[in-house]
Structure formats: C-alpha cells, structure tokens
Scaffold this active site. Structure first.
Site, PDB file in Angstrom:
ATOM      1  N   HIS A 155       0.916  -1.324   0.097  1.00 29.70           N
ATOM      2  CA  HIS A 155       0.182  -0.088  -0.030  1.00 29.70           C
ATOM      3  C   HIS A 155       0.935   1.293  -0.015  1.00 29.70           C
ATOM      4  O   HIS A 155       1.882   1.434   0.582  1.00 29.70           O
ATOM      5  CB  HIS A 155      -0.813  -0.087   1.179  1.00 29.70           C
ATOM      6  N   ASP A 170     -13.073   2.848  -1.007  1.00 17.89           N
ATOM      7  CA  ASP A 170     -12.081   3.258   0.197  1.00 17.89           C
ATOM      8  C   ASP A 170     -13.040   4.245   1.117  1.00 17.89           C
ATOM      9  O   ASP A 170     -14.109   4.214   1.096  1.00 17.89           O
ATOM     10  CB  ASP A 170     -10.803   3.842  -0.277  1.00 17.89           C
ATOM     11  N   HIS A 171     -12.191   4.671   1.831  1.00 18.28           N
ATOM     12  CA  HIS A 171     -12.958   5.722   2.931  1.00 18.28           C
ATOM     13  C   HIS A 171     -14.164   6.296   2.381  1.00 18.28           C
ATOM     14  O   HIS A 171     -13.954   6.967   1.376  1.00 18.28           O
ATOM     15  CB  HIS A 171     -11.726   6.970   3.288  1.00 18.28           C
ATOM     16  N   CYS A 206      -3.690   2.550  -4.465  1.00 22.21           N
ATOM     17  CA  CYS A 206      -4.711   3.480  -3.679  1.00 22.21           C
ATOM     18  C   CYS A 206      -4.953   4.699  -4.330  1.00 22.21           C
ATOM     19  O   CYS A 206      -3.899   5.664  -4.016  1.00 22.21           O
ATOM     20  CB  CYS A 206      -4.202   3.457  -2.175  1.00 22.21           C
ATOM     21  N   HIS A 264      -7.641   0.494  -4.263  1.00 23.24           N
ATOM     22  CA  HIS A 264      -8.534   1.139  -3.508  1.00 23.24           C
ATOM     23  C   HIS A 264      -8.831   2.330  -4.184  1.00 23.24           C
ATOM     24  O   HIS A 264      -8.265   2.970  -4.429  1.00 23.24           O
ATOM     25  CB  HIS A 264      -7.605   1.648  -2.182  1.00 23.24           C
ATOM     26  N   TYR A 312     -14.952   4.528   7.814  1.00 26.00           N
ATOM     27  CA  TYR A 312     -15.200   3.102   7.128  1.00 26.00           C
ATOM     28  C   TYR A 312     -16.669   2.860   7.805  1.00 26.00           C
ATOM     29  O   TYR A 312     -17.022   1.657   8.167  1.00 26.00           O
ATOM     30  CB  TYR A 312     -14.315   1.962   7.797  1.00 26.00           C
TER      31      TYR A 312
HETATM   32  C1  DNO Z   1      -6.552   3.310   5.487  1.00 27.27           C
HETATM   33  C2  DNO Z   1      -6.133   2.063   4.654  1.00 27.27           C
HETATM   34  C3  DNO Z   1      -4.739   1.773   5.447  1.00 27.27           C
HETATM   35  C4  DNO Z   1      -4.312   0.306   4.801  1.00 27.27           C
HETATM   36  C5  DNO Z   1      -2.635  -0.060   5.338  1.00 27.27           C
HETATM   37  C6  DNO Z   1      -2.388  -1.221   4.368  1.00 27.27           C
HETATM   38  O1  DNO Z   1      -7.550   3.350   5.581  1.00 27.27           O
HETATM   39  O2  DNO Z   1      -5.997   2.066   3.472  1.00 27.27           O
HETATM   40  O3  DNO Z   1      -4.674   1.824   6.620  1.00 27.27           O
HETATM   41  O4  DNO Z   1      -4.894  -0.646   5.286  1.00 27.27           O
HETATM   42  O5  DNO Z   1      -2.043   1.114   5.136  1.00 27.27           O
HETATM   43  O6  DNO Z   1      -1.485  -1.916   5.278  1.00 27.27           O
END
Ligand code: DNO
Length: 346
Positions: free
Chosen positions: A198, A308-309, A236, A263, A322
């Site tokens: 990531h 993602d978020h 991401c 992501h 989340y």
């Molecule tokens: C945040 C996530 C990160 C991710 C880590 C992967 O929301 O995208 O915390 O899980 O960095 O190791």
C-alpha cells in the site's frame, strides 16, 4: 475485477449482512485483529474468519493487512525472526485460499489526517489533511488519536522510535524493505499469494520519518527489487492522488499487471498539500475516476477492488472512513464505472 469491502471483524458496526446486500459484492477484505503485529496468526482464527464470510455467501481472498512490525522496517536484530513469522503467516493464509495480501512499509504511522470530522457543505463529515497543521503537530504531545496510529507505544518508546528512524533515512529503509521482500516473495510465489504494498498516505515524509512508497519513480524501483508478479501493488487512488505530481491513469498503465488490489476513492485538493475526502464520483473531487477505471480495464486488471474511505452521511456514527453508507454508494458507483468501461469495449 472482484468487488470487495473492508470488514473489521465482529466488533465492526458494519456487519456481514450489510455487506452481502451491496449489489455485486464478492467478498470481504479483513484480518485477524486480536494478535499483536509480528506474531503468527493461528490456523483456527484464519479458518474461522473464512467460514464466517463463506457462511454469508462472501469470499475471503484478500487480507488487509498483515502488519509489518517496526523491527522489520528498522532492520534490527529482531528482524530475522519476525520476517520468518511473516512468511509463516503468508504460508498459512495462502493455504486457506487467500490470494492477495495488502501491507504497508510506512514507519510508525499508517495513514494520517489532521481532521477526522471535517464538515462539508452538504452536512457530511469527512477526513481531511492540512500539511501546515501536521507540521505544527507534535506526535509526542498531541491529543489527536488516529486509526492508523499504534497506541501501544509509550511516549518514551515513540520518541526513541522517531529518533531511530530519523537517523536511519530513506536509503536504509529501502535496504530493509529489500531484505523483507527477498524473504517473503518466494514464499508468496510458492503458495499462490500476490503481495500488494500500500502506498504511503499521504505520499510524503513527516515528523522526519522517511516515506518511500510515494510516486511513480519509487514504485518502479520497488517493483524491480524482486521482479515477480507476486511482488505487486495496492493502487490506492486517494493516497497517491494526494500528490498533484502523480498522474494516476499513467501510473496504472505503466504498472498494469503488477496491480493486484485497487482502493478507489476520490479526494479534493484544497491547497498545497491540503485535501479532503469526498464522495467517490469524479465530479465530487479532483481525481478522474472514469479515467482511472478505464486505465485499469485497458491494462487488463483482473484483481480486487474496494471502495475506500467513505464520508459519514445520513447521521451515521462509526469508524472514521469506514462507515457503511458512503462506502456502499462508492461500491455501486465503482461497479457502474467498470460495467460502462467494459461494455464500451465490446
Ligand atoms: C486506510 C488504509 C490503510 C491500509 C494499510 C495497508 O484506510 O487504506 O490503513 O489498510 O496502510 O497496510
């Protein structure tokens, strides 16, 4: 692609029943959460997690994250044993049917924001980042506690850790990453797991800590350390897209088949090194989500995707970034983009 959703286990206010009702959802992204970083996950815990998902008609093929302990990133005398433990986790997960493992190599802090409940004009709350505020923050004294922060350190431990990293610098971090990859990737190959690093979020250094998984050039360097399909990326968009210098569709086209997990989310640049998280669609922010999906599809991407978020909307209270609602909206939007791009090519 397979659409997935992050699930934080039984304590997550978002349940598997919620997740399974999101249209076209194939599986969960999860982890064993009750084991400290560095320890081996029990086969029973892994199997139980898989069973929980499968019983609800969901797959469990993606783990996020198997955390990399600081001692590995620091390359100290504890690293060899911890790397051996990490390899054992990869082996066990592979045997249970996990196909992709997401992890990061960010020193001390995982993702970082300066504001957790930034009010938006429509009444939603979102995560936001302002570099100026962060530059003024002292991690040893500040009150803010972020989901990515490891709360297990005392102030003294944290201080020592920050100092060790400062003295270490970027090149040594690259070297320690190499040692890690050279041990872990052959095991991943053996058991059919794709490792997916990531990017650093945001993709620049802070508090004097080195951060290296940040831009096209560094991703290229990373992929060459062990030039194997098992050594790949979590692409991401929100993390890499925070830097205006990163051209995301171009990066996707360049790294194509080494992207195993995406992501997808949008952010809005609000100033220099300043951004806030927004709804997933292109028109909500600064990233062109259509071009991003198009680049993925045209590069033959066949990995996992997750929204993602999300923002907190409709009065939802929950784990920052989340919650259920905005991420579910994001999921269906992403599914729609893929359908449109894929059908457009027929
Ligand atoms: C945040 C996530 C990160 C991710 C880590 C992967 O929301 O995208 O915390 O899980 O960095 O190791």
């Amino acid at each position: 692609m397979k659409l997935t959703f992050r699930w934080y286990g039984d304590n997550d206010p978002v349940t598997l029943d919620h997740i399974r009702q999101i249209p076209t959802m194939s599986g969960i992204v999860s982890a064993v959460y009750d084991v400290p970083a560095g320890e081996v996950w029990s086969e029973e815990s892994i199997a139980a997690l898989k069973k929980k998902a499968n019983d609800k008609g969901l797959e469990f093929e993606v783990v996020e994250s198997v955390p990399v302990p600081e001692d590995i990133k620091l390359g100290n005398e504890k690293a060899p044993q911890l790397i051996a433990n990490y390899c054992e986790n990869v082996r066990r997960l592979g045997k249970t049917g996990v196909k992709c493992i997401c992890y990061n190599f960010m020193p001390v802090f995982d993702w970082l924001r300066s504001e957790l409940e930034h009010q938006q004009p429509d009444g939603a709350n979102a995560l936001a980042y302002d570099d100026q505020t962060v530059l003024e923050m002292n991690p040893l004294t500040c009150e803010l506690s972020l989901p990515g922060w490891d709360e297990s350190y005392s102030k003294e431990e944290l201080k020592a850790l920050l100092e060790t990293y400062k003295a270490m610098g970027e090149e040594q971090l690259w070297e320690n990453l190499k040692v890690f990859l050279q041990a872990v990737i052959p095991v991943a190959e053996e058991v059919g797991v794709k490792m997916a690093i990531h990017p650093d979020d945001p993709p620049w250094g802070m508090f004097g800590l080195p951060r290296i998984i940040t831009c096209e050039e560094n991703l290229e360097r990373f992929l060459k350390i062990v030039d194997s399909p098992a050594n790949g990326l979590t692409f991401c968009t929100g993390s890499l897209g925070a830097s205006v210098d990163n051209d995301l569709p171009a990066m996707i086209r360049r790294f194509g088949n080494r992207i195993h997990f995406a992501h997808l989310r949008n952010i809005k640049h609000t100033g220099t090194r300043q951004f806030e998280e927004v709804g997933h669609p292109t028109s909500c922010g600064s990233l062109d989500m259509y071009e991003i999906v198009k680049a993925l599809v045209e590069s033959g991407f066949d990995g996992y995707v997750r929204p993602d978020h999300g923002r907190m909307i409709w009065g939802e209270k929950g784990r920052y970034g989340y919650g259920l609602y905005d991420r579910a909206l994001g999921a269906t939007y992403i599914a729609g983009l893929f359908e449109a791009v894929e059908r457009g090519r027929e």
